[in-house]
Enzyme design. Structure first.
Site, short mmCIF file in Angstrom:
data_model
loop_
_atom_site.label_atom_id
_atom_site.label_comp_id
_atom_site.label_asym_id
_atom_site.label_seq_id
_atom_site.Cartn_x
_atom_site.Cartn_y
_atom_site.Cartn_z
N LYS A 22 0.79 -1.35 -0.10
CA LYS A 22 -0.01 -0.05 -0.02
C LYS A 22 0.73 1.10 0.00
CE LYS A 22 -1.59 1.55 4.01
NZ LYS A 22 -1.19 2.93 4.44
N ASN A 23 1.93 1.39 0.97
CA ASN A 23 2.68 2.52 1.15
C ASN A 23 3.79 2.87 -0.13
OD1 ASN A 23 1.07 3.25 3.41
ND2 ASN A 23 2.45 2.40 4.55
N CYS A 117 -4.92 12.61 13.64
CA CYS A 117 -5.66 11.21 13.35
C CYS A 117 -5.33 10.43 14.58
CB CYS A 117 -5.12 10.48 12.11
SG CYS A 117 -3.66 9.86 12.20
N ARG A 122 0.43 14.39 13.83
CA ARG A 122 1.15 14.09 12.29
C ARG A 122 1.07 15.38 11.63
NH1 ARG A 122 -0.99 8.62 9.98
NH2 ARG A 122 0.66 8.88 8.68
N ASP A 315 4.51 0.22 12.22
CA ASP A 315 3.22 -0.24 11.69
C ASP A 315 2.90 -1.62 11.86
OD1 ASP A 315 2.56 2.14 10.27
OD2 ASP A 315 3.22 1.64 8.44
N ARG A 407 -8.79 -0.41 4.58
CA ARG A 407 -8.10 0.72 3.96
C ARG A 407 -6.67 0.12 3.55
NH1 ARG A 407 -6.53 5.39 7.66
NH2 ARG A 407 -5.11 5.64 5.63
#
Ligand code: EPU
Length: 428
Positions: A22-23, A117, A122, A315, A407
């Site tokens: 994803k990233n 968030c 952030r 993560d 997500r």
């Protein structure tokens, strides 16, 4: 709003193929703004954030043409808007990745300022000061970043190369600078750059488009700006496998006391995590592109401290913390990247975990017998930790608000079911 209903405990057994990262995909999609030529990407994961980035880009006039599973061609020939609206940015902070490409190619961008968030404040100050150093004028008004290339400091509407030293490594900040620098006039040197494998992957894509980048994957990256970039031509860019998804399924194998093999993975991207699993007594066998975990005996408490790559990834902190609830002894889990990334702790305690929070450290005592209960997901990785705990817990665990999970994980319920879990997606 969907929920997962998990009936545990159920040991997982079998093989999973890693999805695209994803990233790495999100910045690769944003990179398509840098050229009028087609950019074709392969190995795209079927996750909500990738769709959101697609919506953001098509709102700007980029055409997106699917070419079979996991393949997409983007064309940013003309652009109808240089704005990233609040409604999209608030659902996905990575929208900030359009700032560098828009400024570099069109000389302007209007991006909603991402708010705080679930995992912390952030800020994006480092992105903004880097763009300013390259000749952008930035103003923040009514919740939007207004950026344009200043005619005074930059010639002919182009950004200028600059020396940028980040006070701390930032992943998307480094990516934005690479985008901006690729089309800037002159040389940019980025010091204290982030080293994450996703940065190296994006630099590989930019190089294929004609950018001149050296040092990606080291602390100092040098970019010689070029006047224009091309597309991917005859060779589509296949994004790297998702190391965080891989680590999550390995942790799932370990917490459930099963035997899980992830194929199509890159073990070298996960060294700190695999070391932590081994210290915890998990049998880890890494091949060229496979990683297999088995529980050889009881789990042992193991301390970790998150850090920028190649350190232990933030993560995977929540997932490892869930695993440590089943380990013998006291583990100290220190979070150094985000100030508030422990929202999973309160929910894990609802399942019976023994975890005390002391500022940035979670002290986990185990092993405890987890018991199923309703829990609520708060962010992407916290949700994954709750699912892992649900696999180890006795009885029914209902994980609510799994839109967070969707997500970044491609149909996690189906994958876990194939591995033998009893898990259903239900409304509510
Ligand atoms: N920071 C600032 N100012 C900035 C930028 C960052 O103070 O302008 C701080 C952050 O608040 C944080 C630290 O620097 O404390 C590092 O943040 P970084 O900028 O590296 O994070 P990011 O680029 O916003 C990416 C991933 C995150 C991942 C972090 C850390 C993407 C799209 N997102 O975020 O992924 O946690 O790097 O590795 O690449 C996830 O996938 O669940 C996720 C949150």
């Amino acid at each position: 709003m969907d929920a997962f209903l998990i009936r545990g405990p159920s040991p997982l057994n079998g093989s999973v193929r890693a999805s695209g990262a994803k990233n790495a995909v999100l910045p690769a999609l944003a990179a398509a703004l840098l050229t009028s030529e087609p950019v074709t990407l392969e190995n795209l994961p079927d996750v909500a954030d990738v769709k959101t980035m697609g919506v953001l880009l098509s709102g700007m006039g980029v055409t997106l043409e699917p070419g079979g599973p996991g393949r997409l061609t983007l064309r940013a020939g003309t652009i109808s808007s240089t704005e990233a609206p609040y409604d999209l940015v608030r659902t996905m902070r990575a929208s900030i990745l359009v700032l560098g490409p828009l400024l570099a190619r069109f000389g302007e961008a209007r991006v909603s300022l991402p708010g705080g968030c679930a995992i912390g404040v952030r800020p994006v100050d480092l992105h903004l000061s880097a763009m300013e150093a390259m000749g952008a004028r930035i103003a923040v008004e009514k919740g939007y970043i207004h950026a344009h290339v200043s005619r005074i400091s930059a010639a002919a509407g182009r950004l200028s190369g600059a020396e940028i030293t980040f006070p701390q490594p930032t992943v998307t900040g480094t990516e934005n600078v690479l985008f901006a620098a690729a089309l800037a006039r002159g040389r940019t040197v980025v010091r204290n750059a982030a080293l994450e494998p996703e940065i190296v992957d994006v630099a590989r894509l930019l190089a294929a488009m004609g950018a001149r980048i050296e040092g990606a994957g080291t602390r100092t990256i040098t970019v010689e700006g070029v006047e224009r970039l091309g597309g991917t031509g005859a060779r589509p860019h296949a994004v790297i496998p998702d190391r965080i998804e891989t680590g999550t399924y390995l942790a799932a194998g370990a917490i459930s006391g099963g035997d899980v093999n992830v194929t199509g993975a890159r073990p070298g991207d996960l060294t700190a995590f695999l070391d932590a699993l081994r210290r915890a007594g998990v049998d880890v066998a890494a091949g060229a592109d496979t990683i297999r975990v088995r529980r050889a005996g009881p789990l042992r408490a193991s301390d970790i401290k998150t850090a920028p790559h190649p350190g232990f990834p933030t993560d995977l902190q929540a997932q490892f913390l869930a695993l440590m609830t089943q380990a013998e002894g006291t583990s100290r889990i220190v979070e150094t990247i985000f100030e508030n990334r422990f929202l999973h702790v309160g929910e894990l305690v609802r399942l019976g975990a023994d975890v005390k929070l002391d500022a940035h450290t979670a002290v986990v005592r185990g092993p405890v017998a987890l018991e199923g209960a309703p829990v609520t997901a708060s962010d992407l990785r916290a949700s994954a930790a709750l699912v892992l705990a649900g696999l180890a817990a006795k009885g029914e665990t209902r994980v609510r608000r799994i839109y967070h999970l969707d997500r970044g994980y491609s149909r996690m319920d189906e994958t876990l079911r194939r591995l033998g879990a009893s898990i259903e997606r239900i409304p509510g």
